[in-house]
Write a protein that holds these residues in place. Structure first.
Motif, mmCIF file in Angstrom:
data_model
loop_
_atom_site.group_PDB
_atom_site.id
_atom_site.type_symbol
_atom_site.label_atom_id
_atom_site.label_comp_id
_atom_site.label_asym_id
_atom_site.label_seq_id
_atom_site.Cartn_x
_atom_site.Cartn_y
_atom_site.Cartn_z
ATOM 1 N N ALA A 166 14.063 45.581 59.680
ATOM 2 C CA ALA A 166 12.739 44.966 59.754
ATOM 3 C C ALA A 166 11.869 45.537 58.650
ATOM 4 N N ALA A 167 10.916 44.727 58.193
ATOM 5 C CA ALA A 167 9.988 45.174 57.160
ATOM 6 C C ALA A 167 8.607 44.609 57.454
ATOM 7 N N LEU A 168 7.608 45.480 57.433
ATOM 8 C CA LEU A 168 6.208 45.053 57.512
ATOM 9 C C LEU A 168 5.743 44.756 56.098
ATOM 10 N N ARG A 169 5.279 43.515 55.878
ATOM 11 C CA ARG A 169 4.916 43.064 54.544
ATOM 12 C C ARG A 169 3.432 42.717 54.475
ATOM 13 N N LYS A 170 2.836 42.973 53.304
ATOM 14 C CA LYS A 170 1.430 42.675 53.036
ATOM 15 C C LYS A 170 1.350 41.617 51.944
ATOM 16 N N SER B 43 -1.252 39.404 49.441
ATOM 17 C CA SER B 43 -2.588 39.216 48.873
ATOM 18 C C SER B 43 -2.985 37.743 48.945
ATOM 19 N N ARG B 44 -4.133 37.460 49.553
ATOM 20 C CA ARG B 44 -4.596 36.066 49.613
ATOM 21 C C ARG B 44 -4.997 35.551 48.227
ATOM 22 N N ALA B 45 -5.435 36.431 47.367
ATOM 23 C CA ALA B 45 -5.926 36.009 46.054
ATOM 24 C C ALA B 45 -4.801 35.684 45.090
ATOM 25 N N THR B 46 -3.690 36.423 45.173
ATOM 26 C CA THR B 46 -2.638 36.273 44.167
ATOM 27 C C THR B 46 -1.276 35.882 44.724
ATOM 28 N N LEU B 47 -1.105 35.920 46.061
ATOM 29 C CA LEU B 47 0.177 35.716 46.734
ATOM 30 C C LEU B 47 1.158 36.858 46.484
ATOM 31 N N GLY B 48 0.718 37.901 45.818
ATOM 32 C CA GLY B 48 1.579 39.057 45.604
ATOM 33 C C GLY B 48 1.905 39.748 46.919
ATOM 34 N N GLU B 49 3.138 40.222 47.053
ATOM 35 C CA GLU B 49 3.578 40.874 48.289
ATOM 36 C C GLU B 49 4.049 42.301 48.021
ATOM 37 N N SER B 50 3.891 43.140 49.023
ATOM 38 C CA SER B 50 4.409 44.499 48.959
ATOM 39 C C SER B 50 4.855 44.914 50.354
ATOM 40 N N THR B 51 5.718 45.916 50.416
ATOM 41 C CA THR B 51 6.264 46.385 51.690
ATOM 42 C C THR B 51 5.511 47.631 52.145
ATOM 43 N N VAL B 52 5.058 47.593 53.401
ATOM 44 C CA VAL B 52 4.312 48.716 53.981
ATOM 45 C C VAL B 52 5.255 49.684 54.680
ATOM 46 N N ALA B 53 6.223 49.162 55.437
ATOM 47 C CA ALA B 53 7.151 50.015 56.194
ATOM 48 C C ALA B 53 8.452 49.265 56.420
ATOM 49 N N THR B 54 9.551 49.997 56.514
ATOM 50 C CA THR B 54 10.848 49.392 56.772
ATOM 51 C C THR B 54 11.562 50.115 57.912
ATOM 52 N N PHE B 55 12.464 49.385 58.557
ATOM 53 C CA PHE B 55 13.248 49.908 59.675
ATOM 54 C C PHE B 55 14.696 49.518 59.485
ATOM 55 N N ASN B 56 15.635 50.419 59.808
ATOM 56 C CA ASN B 56 17.066 50.169 59.650
ATOM 57 C C ASN B 56 17.807 50.729 60.855
ATOM 58 N N SER B 57 18.440 49.853 61.631
ATOM 59 C CA SER B 57 19.131 50.285 62.852
ATOM 60 C C SER B 57 20.355 51.138 62.568
ATOM 61 N N ASN B 58 20.916 51.044 61.365
ATOM 62 C CA ASN B 58 22.130 51.799 61.058
ATOM 63 C C ASN B 58 21.878 53.302 60.892
ATOM 64 N N LEU B 59 20.633 53.703 61.011
ATOM 65 C CA LEU B 59 20.323 55.128 60.987
ATOM 66 C C LEU B 59 20.426 55.750 62.377
ATOM 67 N N SER B 60 20.697 54.921 63.393
ATOM 68 C CA SER B 60 20.810 55.400 64.772
ATOM 69 C C SER B 60 22.196 55.089 65.318
ATOM 70 N N ALA B 61 22.744 56.005 66.114
ATOM 71 C CA ALA B 61 24.068 55.810 66.701
ATOM 72 C C ALA B 61 24.022 55.007 67.995
ATOM 73 N N SER B 62 22.836 54.693 68.489
ATOM 74 C CA SER B 62 22.713 54.000 69.773
ATOM 75 C C SER B 62 23.288 52.584 69.697
ATOM 76 N N VAL C 64 5.901 40.562 59.774
ATOM 77 C CA VAL C 64 7.091 41.402 59.927
ATOM 78 C C VAL C 64 8.314 40.511 59.794
ATOM 79 N N GLU C 65 9.195 40.863 58.883
ATOM 80 C CA GLU C 65 10.461 40.140 58.704
ATOM 81 C C GLU C 65 11.564 40.900 59.404
ATOM 82 N N ILE C 66 12.348 40.196 60.218
ATOM 83 C CA ILE C 66 13.479 40.788 60.936
ATOM 84 C C ILE C 66 14.763 40.146 60.431
ATOM 85 N N ASN C 67 15.731 40.958 60.049
ATOM 86 C CA ASN C 67 17.022 40.476 59.568
ATOM 87 C C ASN C 67 18.154 41.026 60.424
#
Length: 213
Positions: free
Chosen positions: A134-138, A140-159, A182-185
């Motif tokens: 998952a990734a939290l994305r931001k 810009s309304r003015a330019t449509l530019g995007e950046s990533t605020v935070a990411t999550f990866n399930s493969n870092l957990s053994a659960s 938030v994009e979920i893959n």
């Protein structure tokens, strides 16, 4: 007072008053503060590249039947995920300039969220045939530019059971000038693993209370 303090410490240690269940990987005693934004994975919008491969079941987003990711057309032939995107609804706090003075001037500000929490099930844990990211994305309304605020990866957990995990971050939200989503893959490399599942995502100002000794 000491007895009450010890009781609270025992409750927090067993997560009895936390927002998560006993299966959760959230830190012991974790609490969410309001306001928070929440979404079920099945309420989010599916990317057109996922057509025919996914299904929604109650709150869950997952692979349909025996569908798998398949190799992409890039030079590295990376598995192609199925994808949903969840719009983060603008939320504001009404904050007084001086909380200790009754009637002091107040203003609306964007919330001070510091945690991305994902509810999911990765069916092979740290192995790579199944994955929830998952990734939290931001945006810009003015330019449509995007950046990533935070990411999550399930493969870092053994659960391999359904549970929640948290990714904390530092960011000043600005709903006046930016949109957020938030994009979920999900990736399922082949049918030797059952489908991974995403079922919830939320943004909150989370913390573990400090109990005085």
């Amino acid at each position: 007072m000491k007895t009450l303090r010890n009781t609270l410490k025992a409750l927090l240690a067993t997560s009895a008053i936390a927002t998560a269940t006993c299966a959760s990987a959230l830190p012991a005693g974790w609490l969410d503060s309001l306001p928070a934004w929440t979404a079920t994975a099945s309420s989010c919008s599916v990317d057109e590249s996922s057509a025919g491969k996914y299904e929604f079941w109650l709150s869950q987003f997952r692979y349909l039947g025996s569908n798998v990711s398949g190799a992409g057309s890039s030079p590295f032939f990376l598995p192609q995920p199925i994808t949903v995107r969840c719009n983060v609804t603008p939320i504001y706090d009404y904050v007084p300039a001086n909380p200790n003075v009754f009637g002091s001037t107040a203003s609306w500000i964007s919330p001070s969220w510091n945690s991305l929490i994902v509810g999911y099930k990765d069916t092979d844990g740290i192995s790579t045939k199944a994955q929830v990211s998952a990734a939290l994305r931001k945006v810009s309304r003015a330019t449509l530019g995007e950046s990533t605020v935070a990411t999550f990866n399930s493969n870092l957990s053994a659960s391999v059971v359904a549970h929640e995990e948290v990714k904390q971050f530092n960011h000043t939200f600005d709903f006046q000038n930016y949109d957020y989503y938030v994009e979920i893959n999900l990736i399922r490399a082949d049918t030797t693993v059952t489908t991974p599942v995403a079922y919830s995502v939320r943004l909150t100002n989370g913390y573990v209370p400090v109990i005085p000794k």
